[in-house]
Write a protein that holds these residues in place. Structure first.
Motif, PDB file in Angstrom:
ATOM      1  N   GLU A 221     -30.792  55.358  42.031  1.00 53.59           N
ATOM      2  CA  GLU A 221     -30.112  55.944  40.869  1.00 53.59           C
ATOM      3  C   GLU A 221     -30.765  56.941  39.955  1.00 53.59           C
ATOM      4  O   GLU A 221     -31.981  56.479  39.705  1.00 53.59           O
ATOM      5  N   ALA A 222     -30.081  57.979  39.211  1.00 52.60           N
ATOM      6  CA  ALA A 222     -31.031  58.699  38.164  1.00 52.60           C
ATOM      7  C   ALA A 222     -31.223  57.662  37.235  1.00 52.60           C
ATOM      8  O   ALA A 222     -30.318  56.884  36.711  1.00 52.60           O
ATOM      9  N   PRO A 223     -32.322  57.833  36.601  1.00 50.68           N
ATOM     10  CA  PRO A 223     -32.682  57.032  35.199  1.00 50.68           C
ATOM     11  C   PRO A 223     -32.033  57.318  34.201  1.00 50.68           C
ATOM     12  O   PRO A 223     -31.521  58.118  33.836  1.00 50.68           O
ATOM     13  N   ALA A 224     -31.783  56.127  33.419  1.00 46.96           N
ATOM     14  CA  ALA A 224     -31.230  56.425  32.024  1.00 46.96           C
ATOM     15  C   ALA A 224     -32.184  57.133  31.060  1.00 46.96           C
ATOM     16  O   ALA A 224     -33.258  57.227  31.376  1.00 46.96           O
ATOM     17  N   GLU A 225     -31.588  57.806  30.055  1.00 51.69           N
ATOM     18  CA  GLU A 225     -32.355  58.630  29.309  1.00 51.69           C
ATOM     19  C   GLU A 225     -33.402  58.007  28.627  1.00 51.69           C
ATOM     20  O   GLU A 225     -34.466  58.497  28.180  1.00 51.69           O
ATOM     21  N   ASP A 226     -33.319  56.746  28.241  1.00 53.28           N
ATOM     22  CA  ASP A 226     -34.406  55.916  27.456  1.00 53.28           C
ATOM     23  C   ASP A 226     -35.353  55.229  28.457  1.00 53.28           C
ATOM     24  O   ASP A 226     -36.060  54.243  28.104  1.00 53.28           O
ATOM     25  N   ASP A 227     -35.477  55.407  29.694  1.00 56.59           N
ATOM     26  CA  ASP A 227     -36.143  54.778  30.661  1.00 56.59           C
ATOM     27  C   ASP A 227     -37.433  55.029  30.357  1.00 56.59           C
ATOM     28  O   ASP A 227     -38.184  56.193  30.032  1.00 56.59           O
ATOM     29  N   ARG A 228     -38.476  54.009  30.320  1.00 61.41           N
ATOM     30  CA  ARG A 228     -39.599  54.261  29.599  1.00 61.41           C
ATOM     31  C   ARG A 228     -40.667  54.921  30.728  1.00 61.41           C
ATOM     32  O   ARG A 228     -41.272  55.835  30.260  1.00 61.41           O
ATOM     33  N   LEU A 229     -40.632  54.710  31.891  1.00 59.91           N
ATOM     34  CA  LEU A 229     -41.318  55.562  32.756  1.00 59.91           C
ATOM     35  C   LEU A 229     -40.877  57.201  32.961  1.00 59.91           C
ATOM     36  O   LEU A 229     -41.782  57.966  32.889  1.00 59.91           O
ATOM     37  N   LEU A 230     -39.779  57.424  32.660  1.00 58.09           N
ATOM     38  CA  LEU A 230     -39.112  58.760  32.563  1.00 58.09           C
ATOM     39  C   LEU A 230     -39.681  59.445  31.192  1.00 58.09           C
ATOM     40  O   LEU A 230     -40.239  60.792  31.230  1.00 58.09           O
ATOM     41  N   LYS A 231     -40.024  58.470  30.243  1.00 59.53           N
ATOM     42  CA  LYS A 231     -40.562  59.391  28.924  1.00 59.53           C
ATOM     43  C   LYS A 231     -42.063  59.623  29.201  1.00 59.53           C
ATOM     44  O   LYS A 231     -42.483  60.605  28.676  1.00 59.53           O
ATOM     45  N   ILE A 232     -42.566  58.638  29.918  1.00 57.77           N
ATOM     46  CA  ILE A 232     -44.004  59.007  30.181  1.00 57.77           C
ATOM     47  C   ILE A 232     -44.203  60.275  31.140  1.00 57.77           C
ATOM     48  O   ILE A 232     -45.262  61.081  30.954  1.00 57.77           O
ATOM     49  N   ILE A 233     -43.384  60.346  32.129  1.00 61.24           N
ATOM     50  CA  ILE A 233     -43.614  61.597  32.887  1.00 61.24           C
ATOM     51  C   ILE A 233     -43.099  62.542  32.127  1.00 61.24           C
ATOM     52  O   ILE A 233     -43.934  63.816  32.205  1.00 61.24           O
ATOM     53  N   GLU A 234     -42.073  62.568  31.152  1.00 59.83           N
ATOM     54  CA  GLU A 234     -41.943  63.921  30.435  1.00 59.83           C
ATOM     55  C   GLU A 234     -42.796  64.076  29.412  1.00 59.83           C
ATOM     56  O   GLU A 234     -43.348  65.231  28.937  1.00 59.83           O
ATOM     57  N   ALA A 235     -43.708  63.196  28.905  1.00 60.29           N
ATOM     58  CA  ALA A 235     -44.837  63.496  28.017  1.00 60.29           C
ATOM     59  C   ALA A 235     -45.947  64.042  28.721  1.00 60.29           C
ATOM     60  O   ALA A 235     -46.684  64.846  28.180  1.00 60.29           O
ATOM     61  N   ARG A 236     -46.234  63.879  29.999  1.00 63.41           N
ATOM     62  CA  ARG A 236     -47.224  64.213  30.920  1.00 63.41           C
ATOM     63  C   ARG A 236     -46.811  65.883  31.257  1.00 63.41           C
ATOM     64  O   ARG A 236     -47.789  66.627  31.182  1.00 63.41           O
ATOM     65  N   HIS A 237     -45.759  65.898  31.880  1.00 59.84           N
ATOM     66  CA  HIS A 237     -45.119  67.035  32.351  1.00 59.84           C
ATOM     67  C   HIS A 237     -44.203  68.053  31.832  1.00 59.84           C
ATOM     68  O   HIS A 237     -43.952  69.024  32.162  1.00 59.84           O
ATOM     69  N   ARG A 238     -43.680  67.491  30.759  1.00 61.99           N
ATOM     70  CA  ARG A 238     -42.896  68.374  29.856  1.00 61.99           C
ATOM     71  C   ARG A 238     -41.254  68.186  30.391  1.00 61.99           C
ATOM     72  O   ARG A 238     -40.324  68.144  29.715  1.00 61.99           O
ATOM     73  N   GLU A 239     -41.238  68.070  31.733  1.00 61.55           N
ATOM     74  CA  GLU A 239     -40.066  67.962  32.403  1.00 61.55           C
ATOM     75  C   GLU A 239     -40.158  66.951  33.531  1.00 61.55           C
ATOM     76  O   GLU A 239     -41.244  66.943  34.193  1.00 61.55           O
TER      77      GLU A 239
END
Length: 560
Positions: A221-239
């Motif tokens: 399922e799509a991750p929640a907006e506060d998902d820790r790994l999602l935040k790390i991916i966005e910090a590295r790749h912007r999206e």
């Protein structure tokens, strides 16, 4: 019924894995999270609750042996054929060198069983269990693996096979120095994370937000907006969207099976391209001799819209015909270099060669009639390109939902145009009878598809009668009437009758290969895009698999 849709991120990942293997670069690291193993269904079966807090509290009421016994009791039956087959795909990918380092939080035995069933022995596989081996031994093995070859599997929470769990299982995982330092270096290489890392806080802390390495995130399922790994991916790749593989393809077993099928399709294209590059370095005379002696010919120089090249028409041993945009996209996505060529009103997509067979794709409009329908499109394409065979590839509707699945591949042994009917009223009763002929597909192409189906690693391939007509059917009552008129039919679509009429007129081999995207039952709109993309992808990859067998090259004889 289970269904998957091919994710653009998955296709991109497969292409990158294939590329770095060819270039000899380090493979991606794999992290299999605890949540990928202890799913909500498993937690429900153990403690009658899906919440992690309830699951944790229940296990901590048990002693070490009872904890192992409960997990073994619930997890062992979960080694179903489908899950095990998916992990066997991973084991085969490891044998081929696509992955060499796996950090697994799950304690089940699926992965170990998969390696054993693929005959991956101790000489190839190093299995380490945190808590069984000393930290000094783990550090030495991890350092040796970084310098050498083979496959390393590190079980982070313990192993049912070893009869061992970390003392605080399933509490959050932490690492101590110097093991922490070694794992930090490994985890900040290119990474694929399978499942939400809700219990892998120790791993998340080791992931740098400033690293330039990629992280692909695979989950149902799509991750929640506060998902820790999602935040790390966005910090590295912007999206994050290009790195997320969600939905049915996000199930671990399905992900590995789809990835293996994609990579297998790409290998044949790569093999032909490499042979072409080798021949390009030979003198002209030697190149011509090699062309005559080998069934694999290098890709021809393909003309584009350049006016100086317009006199050199493309060579097409096999013409692929698509109709919808999703069908065309899924075919084009399988080829790394595509050229356009324009003849009169049509655009032709030059795909190169696979196993000595030159391929061109053309896109028809929906239905068989009209100035751009399948009848005239196929007829004009044959006249311009003079192919040896025409294959229509795409999506269809299924007629047997109790026996078939979304994505199953239908190969037309025969096509029956259902629009030609006799409607007769006698004594107040109306009867309807189909009057069209059953047109049999090319014996050559039927043979090649049957041969390819034997080694096809993807979804089921079914051969039979397909109905073809101008109507876009999305009505269960009308569909059932058609099925009653021709009970043997396995599916239906809109362009096949035009295909076989044009191909027979020009005496060219033809076949229709489409996968099931819906049941024409009034619910075509449900998950429409996902179902159509899955079906189109399955059909396209199956055709590429068939072509890769080499049996359609000009004058192909002897063993492949």
């Amino acid at each position: 019924m289970e269904e998957t849709a091919m994710s653009p991120a998955l296709t991109r990942l497969a292409w990158l894995l294939n590329l770095r293997k060819r270039q000899g670069h380090q493979p991606y690291r794999l992290v299999l999270t605890l949540a990928a193993s202890l799913t909500v269904e498993v937690r429900q079966a153990i403690c009658h609750s899906q919440r992690w807090s309830d699951f944790r509290a229940y296990l901590h009421q048990l002693g070490p042996r009872d904890r192992l016994g409960v997990l073994a009791h619930v997890l062992s039956p979960r080694a179903t054929a489908q899950n095990l087959d998916g992990y066997r795909s991973l084991a085969r990918l490891c044998k081929q060198g696509y992955f060499t380092t796996i950090l697994a939080s799950g304690v089940d035995t699926l992965l170990e069983r998969a390696f054993a069933s693929e005959e991956v022995g101790p000489e190839q596989l190093c299995q380490l269990v945190l808590g069984r081996e000393s930290e000094a031994y783990l550090q030495a093995k991890l350092k040796d693996h970084a310098r050498g070859n083979g496959i390393l599997l590190l079980k982070l929470f313990g192993s049912l096979e070893a009869g061992l769990l970390v003392p605080d299982f399933p509490d959050l995982l932490e690492f101590r120095y110097p093991l922490r330092e070694i794992l930090e270096r490994e985890l900040n290489e290119d990474l694929i994370v399978i499942g939400p890392p809700s219990q892998e806080e120790g791993i998340l802390r080791l992931l740098s937000t400033t690293s330039h390495s990629s992280i692909y995130y695979v989950l149902p399922e799509a991750p929640a907006e506060d998902d820790r790994l999602l935040k790390i991916i966005e910090a590295r790749h912007r999206e994050s969207a290009p790195f997320l593989i969600c939905g049915a393809c996000g199930q671990p077993a399905t992900f590995f099976a789809e990835l293996e099928a994609l990579l297998a399709s790409m290998q044949e294209v790569v093999r032909v391209t490499e042979l072409a590059e080798q021949r390009a370095a030979l003198p002209v005379a030697a190149t011509e001799r090699a062309r005559e002696q080998s069934p694999l010919s290098p890709p021809a120089v393909l003309p584009t819209g350049n006016p100086s090249a317009l006199q050199r028409k493309p060579r097409a041993d096999v013409l692929l015909v698509t109709v919808t945009e999703v069908e065309a996209q899924e075919v084009l996505a399988l080829f790394s270099q595509v050229e356009r060529y324009y003849i009169e009103q049509k655009t032709y997509y030059l795909l190169g060669e696979v196993s000595g067979t030159s391929l061109v794709m053309v896109q028809s409009e929906m239905g068989q009639g009209g100035v751009a329908g399948s009848l005239l499109t196929v007829s004009e394409s044959i006249r311009h390109l003079q192919p040896r065979a025409v294959i229509m590839v795409g999506i269809a509707f299924g007629l047997k939902p109790d026996e078939q699945r979304i994505g199953d591949i239908l190969v037309a042994r025969q096509i029956l145009a259902y629009e030609l009917q006799a409607v007769v009223a006698r004594e107040g009763q109306r009867s309807v009878r189909l009057r069209g002929d059953r047109v049999t597909a090319s014996p050559l192409l039927l043979d090649r598809c049957k041969s390819g189906a034997k080694s096809w690693p993807g979804q089921r391939v079914q051969f039979g009668l397909l109905l073809s007509g101008e109507k876009l059917i999305n009505d269960k009552e009308y569909r059932d009437q058609l099925q009653a008129l021709e009970p043997e039919a396995i599916g239906g679509e809109m362009e096949g009758a035009g295909l076989c009429a044009a191909a027979q007129h020009h005496k060219v081999d033809w076949i229709l290969v489409k996968a099931i995207a819906d049941w024409a039952d009034g619910f075509k709109h449900v998950n429409k895009e996902r179902r159509q993309r899955k079906a189109a992808s399955n059909a396209a990859r199956f055709i590429l698999h068939v072509l890769a067998q080499g049996g359609l090259a000009p004058l192909a004889t002897g063993p492949n």
